[in-house]
Design an enzyme around this catalytic site. Sequence first.
Site, PDB file in Angstrom:
ATOM      1  N   SER A 262       9.702  93.879  75.944  1.00  0.00           N
ATOM      2  CA  SER A 262      10.248  92.627  76.454  1.00  0.00           C
ATOM      3  C   SER A 262      11.732  92.510  76.132  1.00  0.00           C
ATOM      4  O   SER A 262      12.158  92.777  75.013  1.00  0.00           O
ATOM      5  CB  SER A 262       9.473  91.458  75.824  1.00  0.00           C
ATOM      6  OG  SER A 262       9.927  90.233  76.331  1.00  0.00           O
TER       7      SER A 262
ATOM      8  N   CYS B 132       6.108  84.293  66.969  1.00  0.00           N
ATOM      9  CA  CYS B 132       6.816  84.934  65.858  1.00  0.00           C
ATOM     10  C   CYS B 132       8.112  84.230  65.502  1.00  0.00           C
ATOM     11  O   CYS B 132       8.768  83.662  66.357  1.00  0.00           O
ATOM     12  CB  CYS B 132       7.131  86.386  66.213  1.00  0.00           C
ATOM     13  SG  CYS B 132       5.766  87.486  65.866  1.00  0.00           S
TER      14      CYS B 132
ATOM     15  N   GLU C   8       7.379  89.829  61.040  1.00  0.00           N
ATOM     16  CA  GLU C   8       6.029  89.412  61.424  1.00  0.00           C
ATOM     17  C   GLU C   8       5.415  90.345  62.455  1.00  0.00           C
ATOM     18  O   GLU C   8       6.121  90.909  63.294  1.00  0.00           O
ATOM     19  CB  GLU C   8       6.084  87.993  62.022  1.00  0.00           C
ATOM     20  CG  GLU C   8       6.422  86.940  60.996  1.00  0.00           C
ATOM     21  CD  GLU C   8       6.770  85.595  61.637  1.00  0.00           C
ATOM     22  OE1 GLU C   8       6.065  85.185  62.573  1.00  0.00           O
ATOM     23  OE2 GLU C   8       7.751  84.986  61.196  1.00  0.00           O
TER      24      GLU C   8
ATOM     25  N   CYS D  28      17.601  87.980  64.970  1.00  0.00           N
ATOM     26  CA  CYS D  28      18.029  88.330  66.328  1.00  0.00           C
ATOM     27  C   CYS D  28      19.362  87.661  66.595  1.00  0.00           C
ATOM     28  O   CYS D  28      19.637  86.592  66.074  1.00  0.00           O
ATOM     29  CB  CYS D  28      16.980  87.821  67.328  1.00  0.00           C
ATOM     30  SG  CYS D  28      17.346  88.235  69.050  1.00  0.00           S
TER      31      CYS D  28
ATOM     32  N   SER E 236      12.418  88.396  80.072  1.00  0.00           N
ATOM     33  CA  SER E 236      12.347  86.967  79.739  1.00  0.00           C
ATOM     34  C   SER E 236      13.326  86.231  80.636  1.00  0.00           C
ATOM     35  O   SER E 236      14.501  86.143  80.347  1.00  0.00           O
ATOM     36  CB  SER E 236      12.694  86.765  78.261  1.00  0.00           C
ATOM     37  OG  SER E 236      11.789  87.491  77.464  1.00  0.00           O
ATOM     38  N   LEU E 237      12.811  85.708  81.727  1.00  0.00           N
ATOM     39  CA  LEU E 237      13.681  85.106  82.744  1.00  0.00           C
ATOM     40  C   LEU E 237      13.947  83.626  82.435  1.00  0.00           C
ATOM     41  O   LEU E 237      15.080  83.205  82.300  1.00  0.00           O
ATOM     42  CB  LEU E 237      13.055  85.294  84.126  1.00  0.00           C
ATOM     43  CG  LEU E 237      13.984  85.106  85.321  1.00  0.00           C
ATOM     44  CD1 LEU E 237      15.175  86.044  85.261  1.00  0.00           C
ATOM     45  CD2 LEU E 237      13.226  85.319  86.635  1.00  0.00           C
ATOM     46  N   HIS E 238      12.885  82.846  82.356  1.00  0.00           N
ATOM     47  CA  HIS E 238      12.930  81.462  81.882  1.00  0.00           C
ATOM     48  C   HIS E 238      13.774  80.490  82.719  1.00  0.00           C
ATOM     49  O   HIS E 238      13.922  79.320  82.326  1.00  0.00           O
ATOM     50  CB  HIS E 238      13.418  81.377  80.430  1.00  0.00           C
ATOM     51  CG  HIS E 238      12.623  82.189  79.451  1.00  0.00           C
ATOM     52  ND1 HIS E 238      11.273  82.391  79.558  1.00  0.00           N
ATOM     53  CD2 HIS E 238      13.013  82.872  78.337  1.00  0.00           C
ATOM     54  CE1 HIS E 238      10.854  83.144  78.549  1.00  0.00           C
ATOM     55  NE2 HIS E 238      11.884  83.457  77.809  1.00  0.00           N
TER      56      HIS E 238
ATOM     57  N   CYS F 253       1.515  92.919  68.456  1.00  0.00           N
ATOM     58  CA  CYS F 253       2.847  92.451  68.850  1.00  0.00           C
ATOM     59  C   CYS F 253       3.780  92.708  67.669  1.00  0.00           C
ATOM     60  O   CYS F 253       3.605  92.135  66.597  1.00  0.00           O
ATOM     61  CB  CYS F 253       2.775  90.956  69.183  1.00  0.00           C
ATOM     62  SG  CYS F 253       4.401  90.207  69.467  1.00  0.00           S
TER      63      CYS F 253
ATOM     64  N   GLU G 194      15.449  91.745  69.543  1.00  0.00           N
ATOM     65  CA  GLU G 194      15.656  92.165  70.933  1.00  0.00           C
ATOM     66  C   GLU G 194      15.569  93.701  70.966  1.00  0.00           C
ATOM     67  O   GLU G 194      16.481  94.393  70.503  1.00  0.00           O
ATOM     68  CB  GLU G 194      17.028  91.659  71.410  1.00  0.00           C
ATOM     69  CG  GLU G 194      17.543  92.274  72.698  1.00  0.00           C
ATOM     70  CD  GLU G 194      16.569  92.210  73.867  1.00  0.00           C
ATOM     71  OE1 GLU G 194      15.973  91.151  74.125  1.00  0.00           O
ATOM     72  OE2 GLU G 194      16.401  93.260  74.524  1.00  0.00           O
TER      73      GLU G 194
ATOM     74  N   ASN H 172       6.248  77.021  72.942  1.00  0.00           N
ATOM     75  CA  ASN H 172       5.831  76.720  71.576  1.00  0.00           C
ATOM     76  C   ASN H 172       6.920  75.871  70.955  1.00  0.00           C
ATOM     77  O   ASN H 172       8.080  76.280  70.939  1.00  0.00           O
ATOM     78  CB  ASN H 172       5.719  78.006  70.753  1.00  0.00           C
ATOM     79  CG  ASN H 172       4.408  78.711  71.003  1.00  0.00           C
ATOM     80  OD1 ASN H 172       3.346  78.122  70.876  1.00  0.00           O
ATOM     81  ND2 ASN H 172       4.496  79.969  71.376  1.00  0.00           N
TER      82      ASN H 172
ATOM     83  N   CYS I 157      18.751  82.484  71.963  1.00  0.00           N
ATOM     84  CA  CYS I 157      17.994  81.652  72.919  1.00  0.00           C
ATOM     85  C   CYS I 157      17.653  80.301  72.277  1.00  0.00           C
ATOM     86  O   CYS I 157      17.207  80.246  71.128  1.00  0.00           O
ATOM     87  CB  CYS I 157      16.716  82.360  73.361  1.00  0.00           C
ATOM     88  SG  CYS I 157      17.027  83.932  74.199  1.00  0.00           S
TER      89      CYS I 157
ATOM     90  N   CYS J 136      13.997  79.609  70.721  1.00  0.00           N
ATOM     91  CA  CYS J 136      13.338  80.668  69.954  1.00  0.00           C
ATOM     92  C   CYS J 136      13.613  80.574  68.458  1.00  0.00           C
ATOM     93  O   CYS J 136      14.774  80.457  68.036  1.00  0.00           O
ATOM     94  CB  CYS J 136      13.798  82.028  70.482  1.00  0.00           C
ATOM     95  SG  CYS J 136      13.022  83.418  69.631  1.00  0.00           S
TER      96      CYS J 136
HETATM   97  N1  SAH Z   1      13.972  89.545  72.592  1.00  0.00           N
HETATM   98  C1  SAH Z   1      12.914  89.872  73.484  1.00  0.00           C
HETATM   99  C2  SAH Z   1      11.536  89.928  72.835  1.00  0.00           C
HETATM  100  C3  SAH Z   1      11.183  88.920  71.796  1.00  0.00           C
HETATM  101  S1  SAH Z   1      10.706  87.299  72.284  1.00  0.00           S
HETATM  102  C4  SAH Z   1      12.910  88.932  74.649  1.00  0.00           C
HETATM  103  O1  SAH Z   1      13.720  88.026  74.681  1.00  0.00           O
HETATM  104  O2  SAH Z   1      12.134  89.133  75.573  1.00  0.00           O
HETATM  105  C5  SAH Z   1       9.173  87.467  73.123  1.00  0.00           C
HETATM  106  C6  SAH Z   1       8.979  86.407  74.187  1.00  0.00           C
HETATM  107  O3  SAH Z   1       8.714  85.116  73.607  1.00  0.00           O
HETATM  108  C7  SAH Z   1      10.200  86.222  75.064  1.00  0.00           C
HETATM  109  O4  SAH Z   1       9.805  86.065  76.397  1.00  0.00           O
HETATM  110  C8  SAH Z   1      10.773  84.938  74.523  1.00  0.00           C
HETATM  111  O5  SAH Z   1      11.639  84.344  75.437  1.00  0.00           O
HETATM  112  C9  SAH Z   1       9.528  84.149  74.225  1.00  0.00           C
HETATM  113  N2  SAH Z   1       9.708  82.991  73.343  1.00  0.00           N
HETATM  114  C10 SAH Z   1      10.555  82.858  72.315  1.00  0.00           C
HETATM  115  N3  SAH Z   1      10.434  81.641  71.756  1.00  0.00           N
HETATM  116  C11 SAH Z   1       9.489  80.992  72.452  1.00  0.00           C
HETATM  117  C12 SAH Z   1       8.920  79.692  72.364  1.00  0.00           C
HETATM  118  N4  SAH Z   1       9.314  78.809  71.447  1.00  0.00           N
HETATM  119  N5  SAH Z   1       7.965  79.375  73.273  1.00  0.00           N
HETATM  120  C13 SAH Z   1       7.542  80.246  74.195  1.00  0.00           C
HETATM  121  N6  SAH Z   1       8.038  81.487  74.325  1.00  0.00           N
HETATM  122  C14 SAH Z   1       9.009  81.852  73.477  1.00  0.00           C
END
Ligand code: SAH
Length: 342
Positions: free
Chosen positions: A188, A330, A89, A109, A211-213, A102, A157, A287, A113, A116
Amino acid sequence: MNLKSQTLPELTALFREMGEPGFRAKQVYTWLHKGVRSYDEMTNLPQTLRQKLAQQYPICPPEVVRKQQSQKDGTIKYLWRLSDGNCVETVLMRYHYGNTVCISTEVGCRMGCAFCASTLGGLVRRLEAYEMLDQVLFTQVDSGLPVSHIVLMGIGEPLDNFDNVMRFLELVNSPEGMNISMRHISLSTCGLVPKIDLLAEKKLQLTLSVSLHAPNDEIRNQIMPVNKAYPIQELLDACRRYYQATSRRISFEYAMINGVNDTPEAAKELLRRLKGLPAHFNLIPLNHVEESPLKPSTKKAVAQFQKILEDGGVPATVRRTLGGDIDASCGQLRRKYTRTNP
Ligand code: SAH
């Protein structure tokens, strides 16, 4: 080998080996980077050379499987079929400063996570440099909208596909190609520490998004398995080294998950841990992913979190939801399509 993965010096050397003059390589490079679908479009090339190239190095452009356009903000999402049948995508977003694409860097992947959609089926394969470039080129060609910015935030990633991603960056940045400035590119990562150090050595002017979260190992381990390999302190140390090497402020992505990482205590802990590191926070309301029990934070929790960070001197923006009517994130479209059309 795909010619579009070759840098101009590599292509020139290859053409010399084939007994072709160097300027032909530049002509072909320029055409390929315009997004032509066939060598027949390269009208300043002799017919015999066009035929030879078509036979030895087919162009293999991706095909549009699905195209969704938001009626609200013009966001366009593409599902492409690659030459081996796999799908990825790409999302085109329209901002006041320019059109941003994007792109995906892998098919699937392996980072796992919990929130995701891209990781649910695991990693199928990594993308070649030309397959990343094609997403930018053919999004621009299909939409008719000039692309000025790129984010590597789609499926995959990027730092787990390091060499191909570096090659893609060189291609898309080249003056004879799309000439997109490194300052207009964000990469990212979920936090692969050794690769962040490797990237720092390259001293590129791109923006590193991390992507800290989560503010600590306890929470991060629950939602990001990568944290078990590279705990948060090691990750933040790598971010500090990255800043020292490049003088580029780190951008942190933080998906706001109800009751998991969105408390005032979490925001305060972040402030303590990030002391002295120039940073910016992008707060993203989660999301929702069908298979996941995780829910987005309330508006109130997001606003409160943002205020604590800002009061602590860390700029934080809440990402506006893009393409509300088409879901601009995505991973889901590829999976849906792959499930029904194996
Ligand atoms: N693998 C890389 C880039 C792809 S994900 C990474 O982890 O950064 C791009 C961003 O979208 C990342 O910050 C990821 O954590 C976030 N992301 C993935 N799923 C998500 C969701 N359901 N809601 C919000 N952000 C999300």
